[in-house]
Design a protein around this motif. Sequence first.
Motif, PDB file in Angstrom:
ATOM      1  N   GLY A  97      17.074  -3.262  19.050  1.00  0.00           N
ATOM      2  CA  GLY A  97      17.385  -2.118  18.186  1.00  0.00           C
ATOM      3  C   GLY A  97      18.498  -2.481  17.214  1.00  0.00           C
ATOM      4  N   THR A  98      18.731  -1.651  16.236  1.00  0.00           N
ATOM      5  CA  THR A  98      19.678  -1.957  15.161  1.00  0.00           C
ATOM      6  C   THR A  98      21.062  -2.339  15.673  1.00  0.00           C
ATOM      7  OG1 THR A  98      18.475  -0.465  13.696  1.00  0.00           O
ATOM      8  CG2 THR A  98      20.706  -1.092  13.025  1.00  0.00           C
ATOM      9  N   ALA A  99      21.647  -1.522  16.540  1.00  0.00           N
ATOM     10  CA  ALA A  99      23.005  -1.798  17.029  1.00  0.00           C
ATOM     11  C   ALA A  99      23.053  -3.139  17.764  1.00  0.00           C
ATOM     12  CB  ALA A  99      23.495  -0.678  17.943  1.00  0.00           C
ATOM     13  N   CYS A 100      22.073  -3.393  18.613  1.00  0.00           N
ATOM     14  CA  CYS A 100      22.046  -4.652  19.374  1.00  0.00           C
ATOM     15  C   CYS A 100      21.807  -5.843  18.446  1.00  0.00           C
ATOM     16  CB  CYS A 100      20.983  -4.595  20.470  1.00  0.00           C
ATOM     17  SG  CYS A 100      21.443  -3.486  21.838  1.00  0.00           S
ATOM     18  N   PHE A 101      20.904  -5.669  17.497  1.00  0.00           N
ATOM     19  CA  PHE A 101      20.596  -6.761  16.576  1.00  0.00           C
ATOM     20  C   PHE A 101      21.836  -7.131  15.749  1.00  0.00           C
ATOM     21  CE2 PHE A 101      18.998  -8.795  12.760  1.00  0.00           C
ATOM     22  CZ  PHE A 101      18.070  -9.685  13.293  1.00  0.00           C
ATOM     23  N   VAL A 102      22.512  -6.115  15.240  1.00  0.00           N
ATOM     24  CA  VAL A 102      23.721  -6.344  14.433  1.00  0.00           C
ATOM     25  C   VAL A 102      24.800  -7.056  15.242  1.00  0.00           C
ATOM     26  CG1 VAL A 102      25.651  -5.136  13.288  1.00  0.00           C
ATOM     27  CG2 VAL A 102      23.300  -4.459  12.820  1.00  0.00           C
ATOM     28  N   ASP A 133      11.134  -8.657  24.241  1.00  0.00           N
ATOM     29  CA  ASP A 133      12.018  -8.044  23.266  1.00  0.00           C
ATOM     30  C   ASP A 133      11.567  -6.592  23.137  1.00  0.00           C
ATOM     31  OD1 ASP A 133      10.369  -8.152  20.299  1.00  0.00           O
ATOM     32  OD2 ASP A 133       9.735  -9.569  21.858  1.00  0.00           O
ATOM     33  N   VAL A 134      12.513  -5.674  23.249  1.00  0.00           N
ATOM     34  CA  VAL A 134      12.186  -4.249  23.207  1.00  0.00           C
ATOM     35  C   VAL A 134      12.931  -3.593  22.051  1.00  0.00           C
ATOM     36  CG1 VAL A 134      11.654  -4.104  25.679  1.00  0.00           C
ATOM     37  CG2 VAL A 134      13.979  -3.688  24.914  1.00  0.00           C
ATOM     38  N   ARG A 135      12.421  -2.489  21.586  1.00  0.00           N
ATOM     39  CA  ARG A 135      12.993  -1.830  20.409  1.00  0.00           C
ATOM     40  C   ARG A 135      14.369  -1.250  20.667  1.00  0.00           C
ATOM     41  NH1 ARG A 135      12.245  -4.814  17.599  1.00  0.00           N
ATOM     42  NH2 ARG A 135      10.441  -5.821  18.382  1.00  0.00           N
ATOM     43  N   CYS A 136      14.485  -0.247  21.461  1.00  0.00           N
ATOM     44  CA  CYS A 136      15.791   0.366  21.721  1.00  0.00           C
ATOM     45  C   CYS A 136      15.771   0.950  23.122  1.00  0.00           C
ATOM     46  CB  CYS A 136      16.087   1.470  20.705  1.00  0.00           C
ATOM     47  SG  CYS A 136      17.701   2.261  20.962  1.00  0.00           S
ATOM     48  N   PRO A 144      25.319  -6.021  22.435  1.00  0.00           N
ATOM     49  CA  PRO A 144      23.891  -6.140  22.706  1.00  0.00           C
ATOM     50  C   PRO A 144      23.598  -5.982  24.203  1.00  0.00           C
ATOM     51  CG  PRO A 144      24.793  -8.324  22.355  1.00  0.00           C
ATOM     52  CD  PRO A 144      25.916  -7.332  22.139  1.00  0.00           C
ATOM     53  N   VAL A 145      22.434  -5.378  24.494  1.00  0.00           N
ATOM     54  CA  VAL A 145      22.075  -5.030  25.865  1.00  0.00           C
ATOM     55  C   VAL A 145      20.887  -5.865  26.340  1.00  0.00           C
ATOM     56  CG1 VAL A 145      21.249  -3.174  27.356  1.00  0.00           C
ATOM     57  CG2 VAL A 145      22.928  -2.682  25.592  1.00  0.00           C
ATOM     58  N   VAL A 146      20.993  -6.302  27.596  1.00  0.00           N
ATOM     59  CA  VAL A 146      19.916  -7.013  28.280  1.00  0.00           C
ATOM     60  C   VAL A 146      19.662  -6.252  29.569  1.00  0.00           C
ATOM     61  CG1 VAL A 146      19.329  -9.146  29.521  1.00  0.00           C
ATOM     62  CG2 VAL A 146      20.521  -9.277  27.319  1.00  0.00           C
ATOM     63  N   THR A 147      18.391  -6.079  29.918  1.00  0.00           N
ATOM     64  CA  THR A 147      18.081  -5.513  31.224  1.00  0.00           C
ATOM     65  C   THR A 147      17.252  -6.529  31.997  1.00  0.00           C
ATOM     66  OG1 THR A 147      16.027  -4.413  30.540  1.00  0.00           O
ATOM     67  CG2 THR A 147      18.057  -3.124  30.378  1.00  0.00           C
TER      68      THR A 147
END
Length: 170
Positions: A97-102, A133-136, A144-147
């Motif tokens: 998602g945008t925040a993670c990508f940035v 890879d997931v959207r948000c 950035p978030v990883v699950t």
Amino acid sequence: MTKPQTISVTKPISEDLPEEKFNELETFIDNLETTKGALIEILHKAQDIFGYLPRDVQLYIARKLGIPGAEVFGVVSFYSYFTTKPRGKHTLSICMGTACFVRGADKVIEKFKEKLGVESNEITEDGLFTLRDVRCIGACGLAPVVTVDDKVYGRVKEEDLDDIIKAYRS
């Protein structure tokens, strides 16, 4: 509520799709009070039983419910939770998602690809991980978030990846 109609359906059986799994799914469906509006619930159960939703399982469900196979496939392909391919023991997802990508998710996923030797939506050779890879995922404050499965790792840096992988290899 009406009890589901018991429809006898031939089960496609193979090494990957044993009869016992179809029997478990059939019992689940037959024990529902009604199958009307239960397609998503049935798909969740089927994916839990088989690990994924291959074409033969989707067609079995469609025949069992008396609905078109295209309707089942439409639901499976619409929801990102469902998968038509086998997954590894652990699903490792990187939010893009945008925040993670940035905040560097693109670098994190590239490093995971390098370390695991796979591309997105592939299973590692040892069958331990599926990289996605997931959207948000809705945890933008931790970007950035990883699950990994249901565990969330926030503010992940490239140097954290070895520890994350190691935690699931043991």
